[in-house]
Write an enzyme that holds these catalytic residues in place. Structure first.
Site, short mmCIF file in Angstrom:
data_model
loop_
_atom_site.label_atom_id
_atom_site.label_comp_id
_atom_site.label_asym_id
_atom_site.label_seq_id
_atom_site.Cartn_x
_atom_site.Cartn_y
_atom_site.Cartn_z
N LEU A 41 -21.08 77.38 65.01
CA LEU A 41 -21.05 78.56 65.56
C LEU A 41 -20.67 77.85 67.46
O LEU A 41 -21.51 77.54 67.62
CB LEU A 41 -22.15 79.22 65.27
CG LEU A 41 -22.19 80.41 66.44
CD1 LEU A 41 -21.39 81.78 65.14
CD2 LEU A 41 -23.33 81.33 66.02
N ASP A 42 -19.01 78.51 67.86
CA ASP A 42 -19.29 78.23 69.91
C ASP A 42 -20.70 78.53 70.15
O ASP A 42 -21.43 79.33 69.97
CB ASP A 42 -17.69 78.98 69.57
CG ASP A 42 -16.60 79.24 69.23
OD1 ASP A 42 -16.51 77.49 68.31
OD2 ASP A 42 -15.71 79.46 68.65
N ALA A 43 -20.76 77.37 71.67
CA ALA A 43 -22.00 78.15 72.57
C ALA A 43 -21.33 79.39 72.57
O ALA A 43 -22.52 79.58 73.04
CB ALA A 43 -21.28 77.22 73.19
#
Length: 202
Positions: A41-43
């Protein structure tokens, strides 16, 4: 039995245990040793991240061929009309790949969501809307690219579910552990394969 961790990943946290100085990582949340993220999950995205100590289960959870549906709550700039939603449902050509058909619909602003830290930056004269998007893919920044492609940039992205696993009452940074039969998913083959183990605090 395998262990699976459901973590509510906060904004700004990397989906890995190491990072550069000053970066927040999964190591900040007291997770059990020997678990690894199943997918990412992207930052700058928030919400449900699954981790497991079972390599086979990790591969299956992360593999789009197994079609575990992922549900995202997406705040976008401006208000998509029916034509934009139809385009979002795809297939949608993003240049380097064409998306599979997905589900996308307008929803009311979720009343259970926590305030984001830091807050989303709004343009005062531009309205926003919330969408629920469900897809079986998970390519890099796919949902953000999809909404931008149809003309409605994503402001906030929260993953609320992966297959049968949901955030429920987990707050940002909180996690809970469950046990599952190796390579068996809750709700498949009539088998209730999971047992809640704990709900550690942040």
């Amino acid at each position: 039995m395998s262990q699976i961790i459901l973590l509510n990943k906060p904004f700004g946290v990397l989906s890995q245990f190491t990072g550069e100085a000053g970066q927040r990582t999964l190591a900040d949340f007291g997770l059990p040793p020997g678990v690894y993220a199943a997918g990412r999950l992207d930052a700058d995205s928030e919400g449900l991240l699954l981790l497991t100590d079972d390599g086979g289960l990790q591969h299956r959870l992360a593999d789009p061929r197994h079609k575990e549906k992922k549900t995202y709550l997406v705040q976008v700039e401006r208000e998509p009309d029916d034509a934009a939603l139809a385009a979002l449902r795809g297939p949608l050509d993003l240049g380097d790949f064409v998306t599979r058909p997905c589900e996308a619909r307008r929803i009311a602003e979720p009343d259970w969501l926590w305030p984001r830290d830091p807050p989303v930056r709004f343009r005062k004269q531009v309205p926003t809307a919330w969408l629920e998007v469900r897809l079986t893919e998970g390519k890099n920044r796919q949902v953000r690219r999809m909404t931008a492609k149809v003309g409605f940039p994503t402001l906030r992205l929260v993953r609320s579910a992966i297959g049968p696993w949901q955030l429920t009452d987990l707050t940002p940074g909180q996690w809970r552990a469950e046990t599952v039969q190796a390579l068996a998913f809750p709700g498949q083959n009539g088998d209730s394969a999971r047992q809640s183990r704990s709900r550690p605090r942040r």
